[in-house]
Design a protein around this motif. Structure first.
Motif, short mmCIF file in Angstrom:
data_model
loop_
_atom_site.label_atom_id
_atom_site.label_comp_id
_atom_site.label_asym_id
_atom_site.label_seq_id
_atom_site.Cartn_x
_atom_site.Cartn_y
_atom_site.Cartn_z
N ARG A 29 0.89 4.72 33.95
CA ARG A 29 1.61 3.95 32.94
C ARG A 29 2.22 4.85 31.88
O ARG A 29 1.59 5.79 31.40
N ARG A 30 3.45 4.54 31.49
CA ARG A 30 4.07 5.22 30.36
C ARG A 30 3.57 4.59 29.07
O ARG A 30 3.18 3.42 29.05
N GLY A 31 3.58 5.35 28.01
CA GLY A 31 3.12 4.78 26.76
C GLY A 31 3.32 5.70 25.58
O GLY A 31 3.58 6.89 25.74
N PHE A 32 3.19 5.12 24.40
CA PHE A 32 3.30 5.85 23.14
C PHE A 32 2.17 5.38 22.22
O PHE A 32 1.54 4.35 22.46
N ASP A 33 1.96 6.12 21.16
CA ASP A 33 0.91 5.80 20.20
C ASP A 33 0.99 4.34 19.75
O ASP A 33 0.00 3.60 19.74
N SER A 34 2.18 3.89 19.35
CA SER A 34 2.33 2.53 18.84
C SER A 34 1.94 1.49 19.87
O SER A 34 1.36 0.44 19.53
N LEU A 35 2.24 1.75 21.13
CA LEU A 35 1.90 0.81 22.20
C LEU A 35 0.40 0.79 22.45
O LEU A 35 -0.19 -0.27 22.70
N VAL A 36 -0.23 1.94 22.41
CA VAL A 36 -1.68 2.01 22.61
C VAL A 36 -2.39 1.31 21.46
O VAL A 36 -3.38 0.58 21.67
N GLN A 37 -1.91 1.50 20.23
CA GLN A 37 -2.49 0.77 19.10
C GLN A 37 -2.42 -0.74 19.35
O GLN A 37 -3.37 -1.48 19.09
N SER B 45 -4.69 -1.86 22.63
CA SER B 45 -6.13 -1.56 22.53
C SER B 45 -6.87 -2.49 21.58
O SER B 45 -8.10 -2.59 21.63
N GLY B 46 -6.15 -3.15 20.68
CA GLY B 46 -6.78 -3.99 19.68
C GLY B 46 -6.66 -3.47 18.27
O GLY B 46 -6.97 -4.17 17.29
N ILE B 47 -6.21 -2.23 18.11
CA ILE B 47 -6.09 -1.64 16.78
C ILE B 47 -5.14 -2.43 15.90
O ILE B 47 -5.41 -2.67 14.71
N PRO C 3 0.41 -8.61 13.22
CA PRO C 3 -0.23 -7.34 13.58
C PRO C 3 0.12 -6.24 12.58
O PRO C 3 1.17 -6.26 11.93
N GLY C 4 -0.76 -5.28 12.48
CA GLY C 4 -0.55 -4.13 11.60
C GLY C 4 -0.65 -2.83 12.37
O GLY C 4 -0.69 -2.82 13.60
N ALA C 5 -0.71 -1.74 11.64
CA ALA C 5 -0.75 -0.42 12.27
C ALA C 5 -1.56 0.52 11.40
O ALA C 5 -1.75 0.29 10.20
N LEU C 6 -2.02 1.58 12.00
CA LEU C 6 -2.68 2.64 11.25
C LEU C 6 -1.66 3.27 10.29
O LEU C 6 -0.45 3.18 10.52
N PRO C 7 -2.11 3.94 9.24
CA PRO C 7 -1.18 4.54 8.28
C PRO C 7 -0.46 5.78 8.82
O PRO C 7 0.36 6.36 8.11
N ALA C 8 -0.76 6.14 10.03
CA ALA C 8 -0.11 7.28 10.67
C ALA C 8 -0.18 7.07 12.17
O ALA C 8 -0.95 6.24 12.66
#
Length: 450
Positions: free
Chosen positions: A315-323, A326-328, A337-342
């Motif tokens: 699977r292709r993927g990026f940090d934002s997609l994994v966040q 995964s449930g982050i 939905p939100g995101a980590l600060p980095a």
């Protein structure tokens, strides 16, 4: 203070626990419900301590880590400027979109991904976020993801965290290390230019995690040569932001001539850092068994988004997609939905991978052998999800003014670059990038040192 993630990866790398003596985790101003600050501190500490020990320091008392500098490095896109012009790291089609029954997160930073997304949603070539929002709202989450994926794009569902899945993943190593085969011990390198002086690193990665790893190895003195396919142009700002100290060349490794040149470069390399999926590795003759047979003594670092085994590995993927998947994102969100600060999965995994490469280069020079380490953004995400969390994080963070004190300005062919200063630091270690980033694809695919 407990060594946490640093202690875990140190054990997985087979390093002496005494090297952790004196480790004091810096306070990193990255506020989140999940312990993003701890991930940032420990991952940078891993790379810094590996470099410090390779330079002759016995333990972590040599580290000189700054929480503000680490936070700035993890949020490097916020300080990036080229001749004073800032950079918007995420394209309009890379955000969260509500569907008829939930949320999705597509990725449209690269032009070909944005084109595939518009095609899947039956939108015109100039359609923007508002147009996509209307289309997604009429689709179910799973249907939307299937349509975009079938068109060659990237789109994942925003899922609730699976506690059982997190527990199963945390039971596996953060850094998977294995010996691929026997090989003679290579010459011990290192010197005034850094603990990796004389080491050659071939970089077949892009975006953030892999380039952060190889930029760190360049900081430690290695010659790093990044190869990219000519047809897949890199985002200029992204390349400059993580390109310090490295050379950048273009090579069509899928052609017969390009493949032959690739293996010639591997003959002279000490380590390979690669972000290709298993099918591509097999096509290029870069499987573990072939590398061990044809390039004995190499250290191989494999980076993936979702994992190294089974269907996930392809699977292709990026940090934002994994966040998001995964449930982050739901942990960090509220109404939406939100995101980590980095992009902490990317940066954290990159520093951990750099620590592993330094470790395995040292091991090769002691024991011989061909070695491999594998890491994934999804496994790093599980580490975050399994750790401490707060209901409402304190509103602490690094101010724009403070963040700018942790930057450097570098002259490049494209203009004056403002970028984050090195987060990796130890007593008597390097304090600045060894060279400004080169223009993407401007170098020849050959080694220049040693």
């Amino acid at each position: 203070m407990s060594a946490g993630l640093l202690g875990r990866v140190w054990s997985e790398l087979g390093r002496p626990p005494a090297e952790l003596d004196g480790y004091e985790r810096p306070a990193v101003p990255l506020a989140a419900r999940l312990d993003c600050a701890r991930l940032a501190a420990d991952s940078v500490a891993a790379a810094a301590l590996a470099g410090a020990v390779a330079s002759g320091h016995p333990d972590a008392t040599a580290l000189r880590l700054s929480g503000a500098r680490i936070a700035t490095a993890f949020q490097s896109e916020r300080v990036f400027a080229l001749d004073g012009r800032p950079w918007r790291a995420f394209a309009p089609l890379s955000g969260f979109f509500a569907t008829a029954d939930g949320w999705v997160r597509p990725h449209g930073n690269y032009p070909w991904h944005a084109e595939a997304l518009r095609s899947a949603l039956l939108l015109g070539q100039d359609a923007g976020a508002d147009d996509a929002r209307g289309r997604f709202a009429r689709l179910g989450t799973e249907e939307a993801c299937l349509l975009v994926t079938a068109a060659g794009g990237l789109c994942v569902p925003v899922r609730v965290e699976g506690r059982g899945d997190t527990a199963a993943r945390v039971a596996t190593p953060v850094l998977e290390v294995d010996r691929l085969g026997d090989a003679a011990v290579r010459a011990i390198l290192g010197g005034a230019a850094g603990p990796l002086a004389g080491v050659r690193i071939l970089d077949l990665t892009r975006v953030i995690a892999g380039p952060v790893a190889t930029r760190t190895l360049a900081l430690l003195g290695a010659e790093v040569l990044r190869l990219d396919p000519p047809a897949l142009t890199e985002i200029p700002e992204q390349h400059l932001d993580s390109g310090a100290g490295k050379r950048s060349a273009l090579l069509d490794v899928r052609s017969a001539a390009g493949a032959a040149r690739l293996h010639e470069l591997l003959d002279g390399a000490d380590a390979l850092v690669v972000g290709y999926r298993p099918a591509a590795l097999a096509e290029l003759g870069l499987t573990a068994s072939r590398l061990a047979a044809e390039h004995p003594g190499l250290v191989v670092a494999e980076l993936s988004a979702w994992g190294s085994e089974g269907a996930e590995a392809e699977r292709r993927g990026f940090d934002s997609l994994v966040q998001a998947e995964s449930g982050i994102s739901l942990v960090e969100g509220s109404v939406s939905p939100g995101a980590l600060p980095a992009q902490a999965l990317d940066h954290g995994t990159g520093y951990l991978l750099a620590a592993a490469v330094v470790t395995l280069l040292e091991r090769q020079r002691r024991e011989g052998g061909t070695w491999r380490v594998r890491a994934s953004l999804r496994r790093t995400a599980a580490e975050l999800l399994a750790g401490a969390r707060t209901i409402e994080p304190e509103p602490v963070g690094i101010t724009d003014a403070a963040r700018l004190t942790e930057t450097v300005e570098l002259p490049t062919a494209a203009g004056v670059l403002r970028t984050a200063a090195p987060a990796v630091s130890w007593r008597d270690g390097p304090s600045s990038w060894p060279a400004p980033p080169e223009t993407w694809g401007s170098a020849e695919p050959r080694w220049t040192r040693r």
